[in-house]
Scaffold this active site. Structure first.
Site, mmCIF file in Angstrom:
data_model
loop_
_atom_site.group_PDB
_atom_site.id
_atom_site.type_symbol
_atom_site.label_atom_id
_atom_site.label_comp_id
_atom_site.label_asym_id
_atom_site.label_seq_id
_atom_site.Cartn_x
_atom_site.Cartn_y
_atom_site.Cartn_z
ATOM 1 N NE ARG A 1 -4.228 -1.712 2.064
ATOM 2 C CZ ARG A 1 -4.365 -2.862 2.701
ATOM 3 N NH1 ARG A 1 -3.436 -3.249 3.572
ATOM 4 N NH2 ARG A 1 -5.421 -3.637 2.479
ATOM 5 C CE1 TYR B 1 -30.534 -1.795 32.806
ATOM 6 C CE2 TYR B 1 -31.341 0.472 32.750
ATOM 7 C CZ TYR B 1 -31.543 -0.869 33.020
ATOM 8 O OH TYR B 1 -32.754 -1.311 33.496
ATOM 9 C CG ASP C 1 1.041 -17.285 16.373
ATOM 10 O OD1 ASP C 1 0.616 -16.192 16.785
ATOM 11 O OD2 ASP C 1 0.292 -18.187 15.941
ATOM 12 N NE ARG D 1 -21.309 -1.722 44.428
ATOM 13 C CZ ARG D 1 -22.492 -2.061 43.912
ATOM 14 N NH1 ARG D 1 -23.095 -1.244 43.058
ATOM 15 N NH2 ARG D 1 -23.063 -3.207 44.217
ATOM 16 C CB SER E 1 -4.938 -14.344 4.020
ATOM 17 O OG SER E 1 -3.832 -13.504 3.910
ATOM 18 C CB VAL F 1 11.979 -20.484 3.726
ATOM 19 C CG1 VAL F 1 13.365 -19.944 4.071
ATOM 20 C CG2 VAL F 1 11.342 -19.620 2.642
ATOM 21 C CB CYS G 1 -9.509 -18.344 15.532
ATOM 22 S SG CYS G 1 -8.050 -17.487 16.164
ATOM 23 C CD1 TRP H 1 -26.551 -0.993 40.486
ATOM 24 C CD2 TRP H 1 -24.444 -0.373 40.082
ATOM 25 N NE1 TRP H 1 -26.339 0.181 41.159
ATOM 26 C CE2 TRP H 1 -25.049 0.586 40.932
ATOM 27 C CE3 TRP H 1 -23.114 -0.185 39.695
ATOM 28 C CZ2 TRP H 1 -24.375 1.720 41.402
ATOM 29 C CZ3 TRP H 1 -22.439 0.931 40.163
ATOM 30 C CH2 TRP H 1 -23.059 1.870 41.002
ATOM 31 C CD GLU I 1 1.964 -20.978 4.241
ATOM 32 O OE1 GLU I 1 1.840 -22.116 4.738
ATOM 33 O OE2 GLU I 1 2.295 -19.975 4.903
#
Length: 462
Positions: A27, A434, A291, A450, A46, A88, A50, A442, A40
């Protein structure tokens, strides 16, 4: 090296950190000034690692849904050349070149670079035990791993599975296998699963696993794997033998730094590559992210290696901005993570009570039970929030949340407070949203803050 006056960037690893770096560099510098080549060793670029447990469990049917961009997109839209199935195998810093093996075509070649981005990721921890290399034993790190497990489930139809290790991946994979109809046992040397939580919160996760039929063997170490004809047939511990046609290793991951070590790059106490805040290694023109690197924990100040896609993408972006001629830094992490296990949402940030003690703090902790919505509103579900604070100052050190739907993302507010060094007393005034469908008047975070502030006020210094 680069052709003519063009500089050449070689990227090792085509997932989150590597492709974020390549994209950001592009970019800022067009193809006339910077050639970008990515190697790769796997079959994909990409993708969402997860998402692997959800692919295995059938929640996501199409593997393509986990892939953000393929090599053709990188070539046509970004002028980034990607070579899949190219590993690699060596870095020669003096020669300014990497040795590349074509895993399908065979043969090796040297490729020159002016700038090098190391994004080799992590590798699943595999125990040095008898039978650990048998067929049917799977680590879970890359998309190819998830597809291999799904092929086993679809083709061989195993009935019994054992998950070794109770970290995030281990627990998410246990749930996925239950969803696929398998009898699942989980073995963990710790007294509770998910050691990134304190034991009292981990016990809630254990209860959720038992409710969906996962048999837990906690406080037991695996001693070996029984095999027949090179294939696993059982997992052994000091107490029992657990029959299994499929074994999932959920023992966590370690930074994949063999390549970096062999090249002479500095590796830290965590096993991750050492970089500065701009993601530069000590070697001129060599960068690293994801990672495979270590970073700084902003609460404890200690070096850590935490394998999360969020960190990898951010670090890759920082490296790419700098590679492209800009300026960016990665400040560190507070260890925020979230997961869903068997209908229970689990989240944490900062230090656990035990980690705070090890880091030299004198912590106080409170655990508060509440509901995710106003108690009278349909769908209100239980949530437990734990806050860890420093005894004298009241500084927030960490937090954990375990609850049902609507619980886990509350950790974000706690992570922001932690990032900004707030005390629990300061947190009691946070202006949180809320409405009955979303929270009690709360919010559980405010109740916990608290209670923690009250405890700090009335607890004498030691």
């Amino acid at each position: 090296m680069g052709v003519g006056s063009r500089e050449r960037l070689v990227v090792v690893g085509g997932d989150a950190a590597g492709m974020s770096a390549a994209s950001q560099a592009r970019r800022r510098r067009d193809g006339g000034g910077l050639e970008i080549v990515v190697f790769e060793r796997g079959n994909f670029t990409s993708y969402s690692a997860c998402g692997i447990p959800y692919l295995v469990g059938g929640v996501v049917a199409d593997p393509g849904r986990l892939i953000a961009r393929d090599p053709d997109t990188f070539r046509s839209a970004f002028d980034i050349e990607v070579y899949l199935r190219h590993e690699v195998t060596g870095i020669d810093l003096g020669r300014r070149a990497v040795r590349v093996r074509d895993l399908d075509g065979g043969g090796q070649r040297w490729e020159g670079f002016d700038q090098l981005m190391v994004a080799t990721g992590a590798v699943p921890a595999r125990p040095s035990l008898p039978g650990a290399d048998a067929a049917g034993i799977h680590g879970v790190q890359v998309l190819d791993d998830g597809l291999a497990i799904r092929r086993v489930l679809d083709g061989q139809r195993p009935r019994r599975a054992v998950v070794v290790g109770g970290g995030y991946i281990g627990l998410e994979m246990a749930e996925a296998l239950v969803m696929r109809g398998l009898q699942v046992a989980l073995v963990d040397a710790a007294p509770q699963p998910m050691t990134t939580l304190d034991e009292d919160m981990g016990a809630l996760v254990a209860d959720a696993l038992r409710k969906v039929g996962v048999t837990l063997h906690l406080g037991e170490r695996v001693t070996g794997f029984d095999t027949a004809a090179g294939r696993v047939r059982a997992v052994t511990t000091a107490n029992r033998v657990l029959p299994a046609e499929l074994v999932i290793l959920g023992l966590g991951v370690r930074p994949n730094t063999a390549l970096a070590r062999s090249a002479g790059l500095a590796v830290g106490a965590t096993g991750g590559i050492i970089t500065d805040r701009r993601m530069r290694t000590e070697a001129a023109g060599v960068w690293a992210a994801g990672d495979c690197v270590q970073t700084r924990h902003l609460v404890s100040g200690a070096p850590v290696a935490i394998a999360l896609g969020t960190h990898a993408n951010k670090q890759g972006r920082v490296a790419g901005i700098n590679l492209g001629g800009g300026y960016a830094t990665f400040p560190g992490v507070v260890g925020t993570a979230v997961s869903k296990i068997c209908g229970v949402e689990v989240a944490r940030t900062g230090l656990t009570e035990a980690q705070a003690v090890r880091a030299g703090f004198d912590p106080l902790a409170v655990v508060v039970a509440s509901t995710t919505r106003a108690g009278y509103y349909p769908g209100a579900a239980p949530i437990k929030t734990k806050i860890v604070a420093e005894r004298r100052s009241g500084r927030l050190l960490g937090a954990q949340i375990v609850g049902e739907e609507g619980a886990a993302k509350r950790i974000d507010g706690l992570a922001i407070a932690l990032w900004n060094g707030m005390t629990v007393e300061e947190m009691t005034g946070l202006d949180l949203a809320y409405a009955p469908p979303f929270s009690p008047v709360w919010d559980p975070v405010l109740i916990a803050a608290r209670k923690a502030a009250d405890l700090v006020e009335r607890t004498p210094c030691r």
